[in-house]
Design a protein around this motif. Sequence first.
Motif, PDB file in Angstrom:
ATOM      1  N   GLY B 245      30.627  42.015  21.135  1.00  0.00           N
ATOM      2  CA  GLY B 245      30.326  40.601  21.415  1.00  0.00           C
ATOM      3  C   GLY B 245      29.144  40.434  22.332  1.00  0.00           C
ATOM      4  O   GLY B 245      28.650  41.386  22.935  1.00  0.00           O
ATOM      5  N   GLY B 246      28.659  39.225  22.401  1.00  0.00           N
ATOM      6  CA  GLY B 246      27.527  38.916  23.251  1.00  0.00           C
ATOM      7  C   GLY B 246      27.331  37.427  23.315  1.00  0.00           C
ATOM      8  O   GLY B 246      28.082  36.687  22.684  1.00  0.00           O
ATOM      9  N   PRO B 247      26.349  36.915  24.028  1.00  0.00           N
ATOM     10  CA  PRO B 247      25.443  37.669  24.873  1.00  0.00           C
ATOM     11  C   PRO B 247      26.169  38.351  26.027  1.00  0.00           C
ATOM     12  O   PRO B 247      27.261  37.949  26.387  1.00  0.00           O
ATOM     13  N   LYS B 248      25.521  39.382  26.583  1.00  0.00           N
ATOM     14  CA  LYS B 248      26.088  40.073  27.735  1.00  0.00           C
ATOM     15  C   LYS B 248      25.347  39.647  28.994  1.00  0.00           C
ATOM     16  O   LYS B 248      24.172  39.264  28.917  1.00  0.00           O
ATOM     17  N   TYR B 249      26.037  39.739  30.091  1.00  0.00           N
ATOM     18  CA  TYR B 249      25.431  39.320  31.358  1.00  0.00           C
ATOM     19  C   TYR B 249      25.464  40.430  32.390  1.00  0.00           C
ATOM     20  O   TYR B 249      26.389  41.241  32.417  1.00  0.00           O
ATOM     21  N   PHE B 250      24.442  40.414  33.239  1.00  0.00           N
ATOM     22  CA  PHE B 250      24.426  41.309  34.386  1.00  0.00           C
ATOM     23  C   PHE B 250      24.410  40.437  35.634  1.00  0.00           C
ATOM     24  O   PHE B 250      23.621  39.499  35.728  1.00  0.00           O
ATOM     25  N   VAL B 251      25.302  40.742  36.573  1.00  0.00           N
ATOM     26  CA  VAL B 251      25.405  39.894  37.761  1.00  0.00           C
ATOM     27  C   VAL B 251      25.192  40.725  39.022  1.00  0.00           C
ATOM     28  O   VAL B 251      25.749  41.822  39.164  1.00  0.00           O
ATOM     29  N   VAL B 252      24.351  40.206  39.911  1.00  0.00           N
ATOM     30  CA  VAL B 252      24.165  40.830  41.220  1.00  0.00           C
ATOM     31  C   VAL B 252      25.049  40.087  42.215  1.00  0.00           C
ATOM     32  O   VAL B 252      24.918  38.877  42.386  1.00  0.00           O
ATOM     33  N   ASN B 253      25.948  40.826  42.834  1.00  0.00           N
ATOM     34  CA  ASN B 253      26.864  40.231  43.803  1.00  0.00           C
ATOM     35  C   ASN B 253      26.245  40.306  45.192  1.00  0.00           C
ATOM     36  O   ASN B 253      26.268  41.342  45.845  1.00  0.00           O
ATOM     37  N   ALA B 254      25.660  39.189  45.616  1.00  0.00           N
ATOM     38  CA  ALA B 254      25.048  39.110  46.944  1.00  0.00           C
ATOM     39  C   ALA B 254      25.754  38.022  47.741  1.00  0.00           C
ATOM     40  O   ALA B 254      25.147  37.248  48.450  1.00  0.00           O
ATOM     41  N   ASP B 255      27.084  37.992  47.594  1.00  0.00           N
ATOM     42  CA  ASP B 255      27.864  36.985  48.305  1.00  0.00           C
ATOM     43  C   ASP B 255      28.278  37.489  49.689  1.00  0.00           C
ATOM     44  O   ASP B 255      28.962  36.782  50.436  1.00  0.00           O
ATOM     45  N   GLU B 256      27.891  38.715  49.992  1.00  0.00           N
ATOM     46  CA  GLU B 256      28.223  39.355  51.270  1.00  0.00           C
ATOM     47  C   GLU B 256      28.786  38.423  52.350  1.00  0.00           C
ATOM     48  O   GLU B 256      28.031  37.727  53.031  1.00  0.00           O
ATOM     49  N   SER B 257      30.103  38.458  52.518  1.00  0.00           N
ATOM     50  CA  SER B 257      30.725  37.609  53.541  1.00  0.00           C
ATOM     51  C   SER B 257      31.837  38.303  54.304  1.00  0.00           C
ATOM     52  O   SER B 257      32.543  37.661  55.070  1.00  0.00           O
ATOM     53  N   GLU B 258      32.032  39.584  54.061  1.00  0.00           N
ATOM     54  CA  GLU B 258      33.084  40.301  54.785  1.00  0.00           C
ATOM     55  C   GLU B 258      32.668  40.409  56.246  1.00  0.00           C
ATOM     56  O   GLU B 258      31.579  40.910  56.543  1.00  0.00           O
ATOM     57  N   PRO B 259      33.493  39.919  57.177  1.00  0.00           N
ATOM     58  CA  PRO B 259      33.088  39.969  58.579  1.00  0.00           C
ATOM     59  C   PRO B 259      32.623  41.364  59.003  1.00  0.00           C
ATOM     60  O   PRO B 259      33.304  42.357  58.753  1.00  0.00           O
ATOM     61  N   GLY B 260      31.453  41.418  59.602  1.00  0.00           N
ATOM     62  CA  GLY B 260      30.900  42.686  60.038  1.00  0.00           C
ATOM     63  C   GLY B 260      29.893  43.270  59.068  1.00  0.00           C
ATOM     64  O   GLY B 260      29.263  44.289  59.352  1.00  0.00           O
ATOM     65  N   THR B 261      29.710  42.644  57.914  1.00  0.00           N
ATOM     66  CA  THR B 261      28.819  43.198  56.885  1.00  0.00           C
ATOM     67  C   THR B 261      27.490  42.449  56.859  1.00  0.00           C
ATOM     68  O   THR B 261      27.474  41.221  56.810  1.00  0.00           O
ATOM     69  N   PHE B 262      26.388  43.184  56.899  1.00  0.00           N
ATOM     70  CA  PHE B 262      25.077  42.531  56.838  1.00  0.00           C
ATOM     71  C   PHE B 262      24.044  43.392  56.137  1.00  0.00           C
ATOM     72  O   PHE B 262      22.878  43.055  56.054  1.00  0.00           O
TER      73      PHE B 262
END
Lengths: 232, 607
Positions: B245-262
């Motif tokens: 199946g398609g279309p296919k997607y590529f996602v960049v996860n830049a939601d960085e919100s875990e306390p202490g993560t930067f």
Amino acid sequence: MADVTLTIDGKAVSVPAGTTILKAAQGIGEHVPTICFHEHCTANALCRVCVVEVEGARVLSPACVAQVSEGMKVQTRSERVQRSRRTILEMLDSAVDLSEAESIQPMLKEYAADGERFADGARRDHPLLDDNPMYIRDYAKCVLCWRCVQVCADDAQYTYAINFGKRGFETSIATFFDKPMPATTCVFCGQCVGVCPTGALKPKREWLLQEGATPDEIMQATRAERRRKRKA
Amino acid sequence: MPDFDLTPLRAALADLAPQGRTALLPALHAAQSLYGYLPEPVAAEVGRALGVPLADIHGVIDFYSMFYREPAGNTILRVCADPACALRGADSILNAMCRRAKVMPGDTSFDGRYTIERTTCLGLCNAAPAVNITQYDPATQTSGDISFARVAPDALDDLFAARGRGADDFVGGDLNLITVLCGRGRAATLEEYETVGGMQAAKRALRKMTPQQVIDEVKQSGLVGMGGAAFPTGVKWEGAAKAPGGPKYFVVNADESEPGTFKDRVLMEGDPCRIIEGAIVGAYAIGASKIYFYIRGEYPTATERVQSAIDELRAAGYLGKNILGSGFDLDIEVRRGAGAYICGEETALFESIEGKRGLPRVKPPFPVTHGLFGKPTAINNVETLSKVPYIITHGAAAFRRYGTEKSAGPKLFCVSGDVARPGVYEVPFGITIRHLLDDLAGGVEGGKLQTILFGGAAGAFATEKDLDVRLTFEDLRAAGLPLGSGVVMVFNETRDMRDMLLRLTKFFAHESCGKCYPCQLGTQRQMEIIERVREGKMLPGDSERLTDVGWTMTDASLCGLGQTAASAVLSAMKVWPELFGKKKSEVRSRKSEGKGGKKVVAKKQKR
Ligand SMILES: Cc1cc2nc3c(=O)[nH]c(=O)nc-3n(C[C@H](O)[C@H](O)[C@H](O)COP(=O)(O)O)c2cc1C
Ligand code: SF4
Ligand code: FES
Ligand code: FES
């Protein structure tokens, strides 16, 4: 579809592939409690009182959606399962008015859920909403099973009058900018009232009767409001 | 109700409307930027234009903490209340701000100029304390967001005038394979990136390798996901590549919100081209024609720099039609979150891109077959993708020269709290905690080490005895410490850990999406009990309540948020039983009973 063989509480059972653990368990007379699950609604696996322990899995599995697999070993009453079920029920009881939740009351007993255990915790005390002639909304009794939102939307009516407010513990069922029902797309089909398991949604007549209104008063209240709505 | 001139809104929605519901978050951002908040007629117009039911619009606005249905101040100041900022005086800054604006936290001043809020970790823990500011100008109907790092008590004038200050990040470590261009106070240009060997991987992959060869190289490298779950990246790509199946997607996860993560912020602000190159290679490997780059709403600088990098890459022919003459077409779109930690959970992130409340989905089905818009999707963390160019350019074997067999390559750690040099450290997997803490970060500040929070709010506490543990997945697991998103938050002996626990439990109560009961109810109850622990006013049975709530969330929650929301509390109960009214000896016997003391708990249940 091919059959899958698994054991539930030590008993071997064969069911078609794709069957949920809940259905497989029911088939051999094992009772698994459910709150959010409803035959005619999309299952979202949110209440988690149906969780069971599947050997080898890191966490517990929601029986209402988890499908059987070959050789699976399921425990429906392990200590972990019982603790989760009981604690969920205790927390729910401490946040919501379950007095009219007929399907949940027996669960509280069965799992010896202590209603006072979190007695000092915040409750979701919403004021009762009486804004239309057909039904009242008493969200202090709402367990957020999602059924009303779903039947109002893609599971049945495609009306989309209600959705959610806020998030987390403060989640509620809400209309657009908290408008009264007659000002929404609601068509008063009554399906939401039909699927509500807790008495949070209730026919107006039934509620007025409970409140001790006479039949005459009830006629008057609903007629007056109907007229008002027609004018609006 | 005041009248709102909807003309500018209609103009803004013209481009978005054809996309339908998926454009809902962009539309709400645009609308709020025009009106300062989202009043009813504006929300209704957005619904009409995009064809989204009004009740659903309400649900979405209410879900995201950066959207306002009520008038907000022209300047919204969000002060971080999480541990790293608390250690550096965030509370007194918040109080000073509130005194000056004459408001309580969460309120808007009478003159409508300021709204002051407590917020969750802003990803500036290395430059604490931090404030995020949205400024709205009613005259021009425009609004902008900025970050303010290292807020000093005398910075109030600048804060109220919304004159921001970037993080001036410290980037150190034993390696600089992926951070060579980071921490310089600006983003590297495409040209600079190319000078250090950038874009060779995209060229090599698209011109000389088949998608399967790319997947094989990544599999051989041993690269695993850095977003927390450590899933093998090559295996994920292969799953998405093979999915029908398609279309296919590529996602960049830049939601960085875990306390202490930067770390992801530092990568995006310093070297955005590297991340995008990794995503281009990934998209090619799985056969995706579109990349979504989802960045948390509180990262204005990163968003801007990623967007400019995209523009540069597009102009240079690395994005668009027929990239590098390979015949491969690839489009990319940046999406902004709007204040919801849960949107870092991959399926909640998809829902958010689809224009919905960020509620995690039940898995299976998994994203590789049923992801974004129900289509095959690969989603990766920013740091994960930053490592891909090195692997493709230099080969899996070169990558494996660093790290251990099971934990291959370089790793970024986010060191914050009571240390001399908070920052992002790039090291090979396998160095000891002691080396990271003492040799690289300059040691504990303000007293002896009390503890290190590992893995973030969803983490666990390490102490002196763990300092020689090697930083690998396998060693940390054996020590009972999660690697998580690479958080190493240090607390000296003077710190009150009950206060820190309260902040962590508040974080989860605030961020629970509310979908499943164990987490929706449990994060609230856990916070209430820890409030009593903090005040030294525990009730009889509170310790058992905490354990039951904790294990119920861990065992029965729908997604990773609830499953880890009790992790730090359960860890603290083991490390400091005395804080919970228990003697150490009681806890030892409990530990020796094996798995997390479950047996003891189960016995206690039979009241
Ligand atoms: C509550 C929660 C929050 C998460 N937040 C993030 C995040 O901000 N960034 C991220 O990359 N992954 C986050 N994840 C993990 C993602 O679900 C997913 O595993 C990851 O994006 C996959 O990429 P990776 O394999 O490269 O790590 C989160 C998971 C959970 C349960
Ligand atoms: S665990 Fe928490 S965040 Fe995850 S689905 Fe359940 S309520 Fe939402
Ligand atoms: S019945 Fe299975 S989660 Fe509610
Ligand atoms: S920015 Fe404040 S704790 Fe991370």
